[in-house]
Design an enzyme around this catalytic site. Sequence first.
Site, PDB file in Angstrom:
ATOM      1  N   HIS A  25       0.831  -1.212   0.000  1.00 15.98           N
ATOM      2  CA  HIS A  25       0.000   0.000   0.000  1.00 15.98           C
ATOM      3  C   HIS A  25       0.869   1.268   0.000  1.00 15.98           C
ATOM      4  CE1 HIS A  25      -2.294  -3.053   2.490  1.00 15.98           C
ATOM      5  NE2 HIS A  25      -3.259  -2.701   1.652  1.00 15.98           N
TER       6      HIS A  25
HETATM    7  C1  BDR Z   1      -2.923   1.194   5.266  1.00 19.56           C
HETATM    8  O1  BDR Z   1      -3.192   0.750   6.595  1.00 19.56           O
HETATM    9  C2  BDR Z   1      -1.999   0.595   7.292  1.00 19.56           C
HETATM   10  O2  BDR Z   1      -2.058  -0.463   8.207  1.00 19.56           O
HETATM   11  C3  BDR Z   1      -0.932   0.434   6.249  1.00 19.56           C
HETATM   12  O3  BDR Z   1       0.310   0.876   6.749  1.00 19.56           O
HETATM   13  C4  BDR Z   1      -1.421   1.289   5.115  1.00 19.56           C
HETATM   14  O4  BDR Z   1      -1.020   2.629   5.267  1.00 19.56           O
HETATM   15  C5  BDR Z   1      -3.581   0.221   4.298  1.00 19.56           C
HETATM   16  O5  BDR Z   1      -4.971   0.230   4.475  1.00 19.56           O
END
Ligand code: BDR
Length: 328
Positions: A256
């Site tokens: 992500h």
């Molecule tokens: C996001 O949620 C967090 O746990 C990750 O680091 C990322 O930024 C993904 O939904």
Amino acid sequence: MTNPLPRPMIIDTDGGVDDALAIVMALNSEHIDLKAITVLAGNIDVHQAAKNVLRVIDIVGPEQSPLVAKGCTKPLVNPPFYAAGIHGSDGLGELDQFKNADGSPRYPALTTEAATEDAVEVLLKAAKAYGNDLTIVALGPLTNLAMALEKDRPTLQKVGRIVIMGGAVKVPGNISAAAEFNFFVDPHAAQVVMESGIPLTLVGLDVAMQAPLARKDVEAYAQQNPSNVSQFIVDCTGIYMAFYRENEGFHGCYLHDPLAVGVAINSSLVTTEPVYMVVETEGRFTSGMSLADLRDRRDEATFPPNVDACLGVDTERFLKLFYDLIQP
Ligand code: BDR
Ligand code: CA
């Protein structure tokens, strides 16, 4: 397009596992002049999140280390909501478990510390200093940015763009059926940023979940490219990847936050659509949901697009960039 020169950038992060990989990329990119890393509560509390960021900087060892500044300890309205079950109790794969052959800790106590300056001040100072040239890449809940807007809106509005990892346009959420984690943790802050008038690029789950990293590939990479960085990547992703194996049947993780850094470096990795987006702050079942108006008959005069939402990604080219930038 790729930035031709190193562009001033700030990463705003909640110090989790994929945040760490994104920071490795940014520290190694010749297209990024990373001025500061501002930290906030999200995956883990702000103090541990700052430690995790300092850990990454220590491992990568850049010629010039960016300033690390701590900011918000909790969301604007909601109580803190951590993700230790996903990222490990330290937010970074429980690094204390790893030992060298002689039994000494592989990740000994750090000697570096966060700055005494507040993250919100750092964001505003940078907005003043670099204005339109500055890109902020937001990898956690948007609380620091919302606070900066509340403190001095005209100054934060000088920044060129905010690339946000958060939300989802045409796909379901991840922490709930409706919401992506970063928007779920602080929906009020996300809505403040949506209304900011600053150019926003949304790297949501539509594209983030098309950027998978398989466990076997990371392990093979580390074997072929042994270094402190590749060892760290194998170590810190262990618990995170096990979560996906147990919950989604895929032994790996989604990149992500690294994808958000990738998009900040090279916007041609994604295709975008301008949309009008709001974030639900009250919903009983939908708190944190990013709602994009996708109607054909939407009224653009009353609701002008406020977000460039990424809807397609060239996964192969992104993964190439990722591997290029995790090289020591
Ligand atoms: C996001 O949620 C967090 O746990 C990750 O680091 C990322 O930024 C993904 O939904
Ligand atoms: Ca994050």
